[in-house]
Design a protein around this motif. Sequence first.
Motif, PDB file in Angstrom:
ATOM      1  N   UNK A 243      28.028  16.679 -87.495  1.00 13.98           N
ATOM      2  CA  UNK A 243      28.118  17.959 -88.206  1.00 13.98           C
ATOM      3  C   UNK A 243      28.364  19.082 -87.207  1.00 13.98           C
ATOM      4  N   UNK A 244      29.173  20.063 -87.635  1.00 13.75           N
ATOM      5  CA  UNK A 244      29.446  21.264 -86.838  1.00 13.75           C
ATOM      6  C   UNK A 244      29.141  22.470 -87.713  1.00 13.75           C
ATOM      7  N   UNK A 245      28.304  23.354 -87.205  1.00  9.90           N
ATOM      8  CA  UNK A 245      27.960  24.562 -87.962  1.00  9.90           C
ATOM      9  C   UNK A 245      29.240  25.357 -88.241  1.00  9.90           C
ATOM     10  N   UNK A 246      29.467  25.753 -89.492  1.00 11.33           N
ATOM     11  CA  UNK A 246      30.717  26.473 -89.802  1.00 11.33           C
ATOM     12  C   UNK A 246      30.794  27.857 -89.176  1.00 11.33           C
ATOM     13  N   UNK A 247      29.666  28.470 -88.889  1.00 12.06           N
ATOM     14  CA  UNK A 247      29.671  29.806 -88.301  1.00 12.06           C
ATOM     15  C   UNK A 247      29.234  29.799 -86.853  1.00 12.06           C
ATOM     16  N   UNK A 248      29.507  30.905 -86.149  1.00 11.83           N
ATOM     17  CA  UNK A 248      29.127  31.086 -84.748  1.00 11.83           C
ATOM     18  C   UNK A 248      27.978  32.080 -84.687  1.00 11.83           C
ATOM     19  N   UNK A 249      26.975  31.772 -83.865  1.00 11.76           N
ATOM     20  CA  UNK A 249      25.822  32.663 -83.711  1.00 11.76           C
ATOM     21  C   UNK A 249      26.297  33.991 -83.115  1.00 11.76           C
ATOM     22  N   UNK A 250      26.082  35.076 -83.827  1.00 17.07           N
ATOM     23  CA  UNK A 250      26.564  36.385 -83.378  1.00 17.07           C
ATOM     24  C   UNK A 250      25.824  36.868 -82.142  1.00 17.07           C
ATOM     25  N   UNK A 251      24.591  36.390 -81.918  1.00 23.82           N
ATOM     26  CA  UNK A 251      23.812  36.844 -80.764  1.00 23.82           C
ATOM     27  C   UNK A 251      24.241  36.137 -79.477  1.00 23.82           C
ATOM     28  N   UNK A 252      24.463  34.823 -79.541  1.00 25.18           N
ATOM     29  CA  UNK A 252      24.794  34.046 -78.349  1.00 25.18           C
ATOM     30  C   UNK A 252      26.257  33.668 -78.243  1.00 25.18           C
ATOM     31  N   UNK A 253      27.017  33.816 -79.331  1.00 22.62           N
ATOM     32  CA  UNK A 253      28.421  33.385 -79.402  1.00 22.62           C
ATOM     33  C   UNK A 253      28.545  31.882 -79.156  1.00 22.62           C
ATOM     34  N   UNK A 254      27.534  31.147 -79.580  1.00 24.42           N
ATOM     35  CA  UNK A 254      27.556  29.688 -79.485  1.00 24.42           C
ATOM     36  C   UNK A 254      27.647  29.086 -80.872  1.00 24.42           C
ATOM     37  N   UNK A 255      28.216  27.888 -80.932  1.00 21.84           N
ATOM     38  CA  UNK A 255      28.289  27.148 -82.189  1.00 21.84           C
ATOM     39  C   UNK A 255      27.349  25.952 -82.087  1.00 21.84           C
ATOM     40  N   UNK A 256      26.551  25.737 -83.130  1.00 18.36           N
ATOM     41  CA  UNK A 256      25.578  24.643 -83.150  1.00 18.36           C
ATOM     42  C   UNK A 256      26.247  23.367 -83.645  1.00 18.36           C
ATOM     43  N   UNK A 257      25.955  22.270 -82.950  1.00 20.15           N
ATOM     44  CA  UNK A 257      26.558  20.969 -83.241  1.00 20.15           C
ATOM     45  C   UNK A 257      25.456  19.921 -83.313  1.00 20.15           C
ATOM     46  N   UNK A 258      25.668  18.938 -84.182  1.00 19.59           N
ATOM     47  CA  UNK A 258      24.693  17.857 -84.350  1.00 19.59           C
ATOM     48  C   UNK A 258      25.395  16.519 -84.175  1.00 19.59           C
ATOM     49  N   UNK A 259      24.800  15.644 -83.362  1.00 23.60           N
ATOM     50  CA  UNK A 259      25.326  14.299 -83.143  1.00 23.60           C
ATOM     51  C   UNK A 259      24.326  13.280 -83.671  1.00 23.60           C
ATOM     52  N   UNK A 260      24.849  12.179 -84.202  1.00 19.90           N
ATOM     53  CA  UNK A 260      24.026  11.141 -84.817  1.00 19.90           C
ATOM     54  C   UNK A 260      24.012   9.899 -83.941  1.00 19.90           C
ATOM     55  N   UNK A 261      22.825   9.335 -83.728  1.00 24.38           N
ATOM     56  CA  UNK A 261      22.648   8.127 -82.926  1.00 24.38           C
ATOM     57  C   UNK A 261      21.886   7.101 -83.756  1.00 24.38           C
ATOM     58  N   UNK A 262      22.314   5.834 -83.652  1.00 30.07           N
ATOM     59  CA  UNK A 262      21.665   4.785 -84.432  1.00 30.07           C
ATOM     60  C   UNK A 262      20.227   4.561 -83.971  1.00 30.07           C
ATOM     61  N   UNK A 263      19.999   4.590 -82.665  1.00 32.17           N
ATOM     62  CA  UNK A 263      18.640   4.513 -82.100  1.00 32.17           C
ATOM     63  C   UNK A 263      17.913   3.236 -82.539  1.00 32.17           C
ATOM     64  N   UNK A 264      18.627   2.091 -82.448  1.00 31.80           N
ATOM     65  CA  UNK A 264      18.019   0.829 -82.872  1.00 31.80           C
ATOM     66  C   UNK A 264      16.806   0.467 -82.020  1.00 31.80           C
ATOM     67  N   UNK A 265      16.831   0.829 -80.724  1.00 24.46           N
ATOM     68  CA  UNK A 265      15.686   0.514 -79.862  1.00 24.46           C
ATOM     69  C   UNK A 265      14.606   1.592 -79.899  1.00 24.46           C
ATOM     70  N   UNK A 266      14.862   2.663 -80.656  1.00 27.06           N
ATOM     71  CA  UNK A 266      13.899   3.739 -80.886  1.00 27.06           C
ATOM     72  C   UNK A 266      13.406   4.384 -79.587  1.00 27.06           C
ATOM     73  N   UNK A 267      14.305   4.499 -78.608  1.00 23.64           N
ATOM     74  CA  UNK A 267      13.942   5.159 -77.357  1.00 23.64           C
ATOM     75  C   UNK A 267      14.092   6.678 -77.450  1.00 23.64           C
ATOM     76  N   UNK A 268      15.002   7.144 -78.308  1.00 20.36           N
ATOM     77  CA  UNK A 268      15.142   8.582 -78.510  1.00 20.36           C
ATOM     78  C   UNK A 268      14.020   9.050 -79.427  1.00 20.36           C
ATOM     79  N   UNK A 269      13.258  10.021 -78.959  1.00 25.03           N
ATOM     80  CA  UNK A 269      12.133  10.546 -79.727  1.00 25.03           C
ATOM     81  C   UNK A 269      12.300  12.046 -79.946  1.00 25.03           C
ATOM     82  N   UNK A 270      11.875  12.530 -81.101  1.00 25.94           N
ATOM     83  CA  UNK A 270      12.021  13.965 -81.385  1.00 25.94           C
ATOM     84  C   UNK A 270      11.362  14.820 -80.314  1.00 25.94           C
TER      85      UNK A 270
END
Length: 394
Positions: A243-270
């Motif tokens: 997913x890619x945020x449709x808008x750009x943050x007016x304060x930082x001029x950055x765009x927020x992006x989200x990547x998806x990982x299967x994480x079958x071994x469950x090593x990635x933790x929040x």
Amino acid sequence: MSKRIISKRMVIMLIILAVVFGLIFGFKAFVGMKMNEFFDNMPQPAAAVSTYEARPDSWALMLEAVGTVNAVNGVNVTSQVAGEVQKIEFESGDTVKKGDVLVTLESAADRAQLNALQATARLSRQEFDRYERLAKQGSISKSELDNRRAQRDQAMAQAQAQQEQLNYKTVRAPFDGRLGIRQVDLGQYLQPGTAVVSLTQLEPIFVDFSLPEQELSKVEQGLKVRVRLDAFPDQTFEGEISAIEPGVDAATRNVNIQARFENADRKLRPGMFAKVDIQLPQAEEVVVVPRTAISYAPYGNAVFVLQDSDAGKNGEEADGKSGDQSEGEPQKIVKKRFVKLGRQRGDLVAVVEGLKPGEVVATSGLLKLRNDAKVTIENDVQPSADPAPTPGNS
């Protein structure tokens, strides 16, 4: 007469002293000058260096960012009603499925009230059935039948509401995931909203990061993403932009992006800190050298390029003495050249300006080099030039 003789002797003595001291100081100045000339003209020994031939390479374009690992679903499971904890059906760290019972609250009074309401509902249905038969016979009015229907529906609704209230006495897992540390005890009285345990869905999982708005045109959904974690420094995790945020943050001029990982071994933790590399489909042609070949400085980065010396030919120096090179090889010297650097990959760095493919640069001994310094090549041991080094843990 005697005074005149004494004054002459004094003058002669002073002249002699002046001549003697002049000779002494002159001799010392002459010796110092000759020593300086000797040290200035003394030949410097050739410095031993290892070398690397700058080579062209094709590097896939990549964007770098830092992000945070976030769960697809993650909540603190809470009680919706007040009550005393009667049973705890889980252990801290358990993996549960959606609907699994976690905690049961004391519900005797609620169950008794439910029985009473269900009995009233059954009676209301029976009375409505009798009144409905009488209405078909014309013995009662339609309004009285409607009144009995309303009483039946109200009694059934009250019983259903009490059933739902009783269901709230059983706390269940809202989705599949892994439980955290238990936060309640047997016999504890819970208020509505009291946290029982945390529940997190680890498979799949998201990594959220941001990029400058200038890079927005380069990214799209489906691009491959690689993540490195401090907890697992020797491992790389692969996913894709979801997913890619449709808008750009007016304060930082950055765009927020989200990547998806299967994480079958469950090593990635929040909550983990993630170093993100985004693989772009485009590639660029670069000239690469090892990072050890770069002389980093605040006023500009430079390399030392090896060239043939004009002073010595066929292994002989300008003064006729034998050089350090083998016979038939010209003496090598280095020229300091300022360069503009690009991206780094492992032990290699891209040189954007100032160096051409095929030119040979020094990769060791840079601290003892200066412009036009003579060098000898010793490539028995060379610094690492691996684009993807994997150092072992000591």
